[in-house]
Write a protein that holds these residues in place. Structure first.
Motif, mmCIF file in Angstrom:
data_model
loop_
_atom_site.group_PDB
_atom_site.id
_atom_site.type_symbol
_atom_site.label_atom_id
_atom_site.label_comp_id
_atom_site.label_asym_id
_atom_site.label_seq_id
_atom_site.Cartn_x
_atom_site.Cartn_y
_atom_site.Cartn_z
ATOM 1 N N GLY A 226 0.798 -1.368 -0.073
ATOM 2 C CA GLY A 226 -0.015 -0.029 -0.128
ATOM 3 C C GLY A 226 0.732 1.167 -0.109
ATOM 4 O O GLY A 226 0.214 2.355 0.103
ATOM 5 N N SER A 229 0.417 4.217 -3.318
ATOM 6 C CA SER A 229 -0.811 4.787 -3.649
ATOM 7 C C SER A 229 -0.584 6.243 -3.868
ATOM 8 O O SER A 229 -1.794 6.624 -4.353
ATOM 9 C CB SER A 229 -1.964 4.426 -2.569
ATOM 10 O OG SER A 229 -1.358 4.959 -1.345
ATOM 11 N N GLU A 257 -4.602 -5.368 -2.279
ATOM 12 C CA GLU A 257 -3.575 -4.423 -1.493
ATOM 13 C C GLU A 257 -4.017 -3.988 -0.326
ATOM 14 O O GLU A 257 -5.009 -3.995 0.104
ATOM 15 C CB GLU A 257 -3.623 -3.122 -2.520
ATOM 16 C CG GLU A 257 -2.506 -2.194 -2.340
ATOM 17 C CD GLU A 257 -2.582 -1.007 -3.262
ATOM 18 O OE1 GLU A 257 -2.699 -0.006 -3.049
ATOM 19 O OE2 GLU A 257 -2.454 -1.538 -4.500
ATOM 20 N N SER A 259 -3.683 -1.774 3.321
ATOM 21 C CA SER A 259 -3.674 0.040 3.739
ATOM 22 C C SER A 259 -2.537 0.324 4.530
ATOM 23 O O SER A 259 -2.286 -0.348 5.138
ATOM 24 C CB SER A 259 -5.326 0.176 4.068
ATOM 25 O OG SER A 259 -6.347 -0.352 3.520
ATOM 26 N N LEU A 260 -2.378 1.586 4.376
ATOM 27 C CA LEU A 260 -1.171 2.025 4.898
ATOM 28 C C LEU A 260 -1.566 2.186 6.298
ATOM 29 O O LEU A 260 -0.435 1.913 7.315
ATOM 30 C CB LEU A 260 -0.883 3.655 4.552
ATOM 31 C CG LEU A 260 -0.141 3.961 3.280
ATOM 32 C CD1 LEU A 260 0.069 5.222 2.769
ATOM 33 C CD2 LEU A 260 1.161 3.060 3.177
ATOM 34 N N HIS A 261 -2.648 1.973 6.884
ATOM 35 C CA HIS A 261 -2.964 2.222 8.320
ATOM 36 C C HIS A 261 -2.539 0.912 9.125
ATOM 37 O O HIS A 261 -2.537 0.675 10.096
ATOM 38 C CB HIS A 261 -4.264 2.423 8.782
ATOM 39 C CG HIS A 261 -5.467 1.478 8.221
ATOM 40 N ND1 HIS A 261 -5.624 0.269 9.006
ATOM 41 C CD2 HIS A 261 -6.143 1.577 7.073
ATOM 42 C CE1 HIS A 261 -6.418 -0.393 8.371
ATOM 43 N NE2 HIS A 261 -6.867 0.152 7.152
ATOM 44 N N GLU A 262 -2.506 -0.183 8.229
ATOM 45 C CA GLU A 262 -2.114 -1.599 8.732
ATOM 46 C C GLU A 262 -0.655 -1.677 9.183
ATOM 47 O O GLU A 262 -0.275 -2.333 9.939
ATOM 48 C CB GLU A 262 -2.285 -2.568 7.848
ATOM 49 C CG GLU A 262 -3.613 -2.526 7.274
ATOM 50 C CD GLU A 262 -3.828 -3.827 6.295
ATOM 51 O OE1 GLU A 262 -3.379 -4.997 6.634
ATOM 52 O OE2 GLU A 262 -4.339 -3.620 5.081
#
Length: 430
Positions: A226, A229, A257, A259-262
């Motif tokens: 991610g 993006s 794909e 997410s950056l919050h992961e």
């Protein structure tokens, strides 16, 4: 009152056993308490008793309250058909066999030596991190060594078991299993789950297909994670975007794909940022064609450090994150402490798991010898044992101490630990 204390009392017979009687006023003689069962079923197996002159061979069930038998639904479980004695702290319920005969009950509340109960209570109320720490000097060196060996084996077998589960999820592909295990530990605890998910999105076979083009391996991993993006603001990022657009369409991975919050960055040293770790993982995959075979042949920390000296791509020599230039130069290589951690938590359990799966003891022995040759770990768990009379001379000792604290001390399993038992025994003798 806890059941583990009653197990301890029964196992070591710390109760008045002269002229012992059941609650049904039957003479009771304990010839053998049986073997403690740590799996499902009765608490002690193959006990030998004499009740009113008649010998009984069978199992023992232990509860704080006799009514726990009903609460735990033992009557519906055939594993309890052969219980010959119900040992309880408080007898508030009569228990019957399927043929309606009463199971003899022994209430031990008033039979216990007060010194043992006081010692146990002091354990439970002790606020020290290591409950028996101040008493460890009274435990023999032999018992300490035996307990450390025991918990070390429990730890390495548990880690190996996790790898063998991963092997089944990987359709018994040892290369895929090794890659997923390595990727998970590249998270260095904080990002383990995220790295585990990343490795499940992009299998090793796809990365190996494109290993001859390093940029594509990085695009695979950074894109699936991610991180691609946002708008590209450098030639390197533009190339990654272009490659990932092609690869994600070709292999239909765009919908998977992350997410950056992961990903977690907070309170991490820059060297531990997931972006740096992904760049390092990419370099390892690009430069080591056969991960599993390579790791199985590792025999020392020094050889592992040399083997893993593959630099990240040039962009990551000056960036900790996309688009953010570092004021200081960044090492292109994985640090020695990180490599030691990977060796202890990935390579050693992998060798042990492989030996278990193939029934080849040489790999298991090699794993143990490798740990013995690695310097002791210095982390928050091993530091807890400093000042106590217990050794930490190698990573093998460190792994034992970590297991001892996290699986026994932290969970108040003092009476399942031979050190705790020895401390209580020594108090009883005084």
């Amino acid at each position: 009152m806890k059941e583990d204390f009653l197990y301890f009392i029964w196992k070591f017979q710390y109760f008045k056993s002269i002229q012992l009687c059941t609650d049904q006023n039957e003479n009771l003689e304990i010839i053998s308490t049986g073997l403690q069962n740590h799996d499902a079923g009765p608490d002690f197996l193959n006990a030998h008793l004499r009740i009113n002159g008649i010998e009984w061979h069978g199992n023992i069930e232990i509860h704080v309250k006799a009514s726990d038998w009903k609460k735990h639904q033992h009557s519906q479980n055939r594993a309890y058909d052969n219980v010959i004695l119900h040992v309880v702290w408080e007898n508030d319920f009569n228990v019957f066999r399927k043929d309606h005969s009463l199971i003899p009950t022994l209430s031990i509340k008033n039979c216990i030596d007060p010194k043992i109960q006081d010692g146990y209570t002091s354990f439970r109320l002790n606020d020290d991190v290591i409950a028996c720490g101040s008493q460890l000097e009274n435990v023999s060196r032999l018992h300490k060594l035996a307990m450390l060996d025991r918990v070390f084996l429990e730890r390495i077998e548990r880690k190996a078991g996790k790898i063998l589960q991963q092997l089944q999820h990987s359709n018994r592909d040892w290369e895929e299993c090794t890659y997923r295990t390595l990727a998970e530990y590249f998270g260095f605890k904080v990002n383990n789950d995220a790295f585990q998910r990343l490795s499940s999105i992009v299998p090793i076979r796809l990365l190996k297909l494109h290993a001859y083009q390093p940029l594509q391996v990085e695009a695979f991993l950074f894109g699936s994670a991610g991180f691609l993006s946002d708008e590209a603001n450098s030639p390197y990022m533009k190339k990654l975007h272009r490659e990932y657009k092609f690869l994600s369409h070709k292999y239909a991975i765009k919908e998977k794909e992350m997410s950056l919050h992961e990903w977690k960055f907070l309170r991490l040293r820059p060297a531990n940022f997931p972006t740096i770790r992904i760049a390092q993982l990419s370099s390892i995959i690009i430069n080591i064609p056969h991960l599993c075979s390579a790791f199985l042949h590792i025999s020392s920390l020094e050889s592992f450090i040399r083997f893993m000296q593959h630099p990240t791509s040039e962009y990551w020599h000056s960036h900790y994150h996309f688009g953010k230039t570092s004021q200081k130069p960044i090492s292109a290589f994985i640090g020695k402490s990180a490599l030691q951690s990977l060796l202890v938590n990935v390579v050693v359990p992998l060798q042990f798991a492989y030996g278990t799966d193939r029934n080849e003891s040489r790999y298991k022995e090699k794993a143990i010898q490798l740990l013995e040759a690695i310097p002791p770990e210095n982390n928050k768990f091993t530091k807890l044992w400093k000042g106590y009379s217990i050794k930490n001379n190698s990573s093998l000792d460190s792994q034992g101490l970590i297991e001892l604290y996290t699986q026994y001390c932290q969970k108040n399993r003092c009476l399942e630990c031979s050190l705790g038992v020895q401390v209580l025994n020594s108090k009883n003798k005084h």
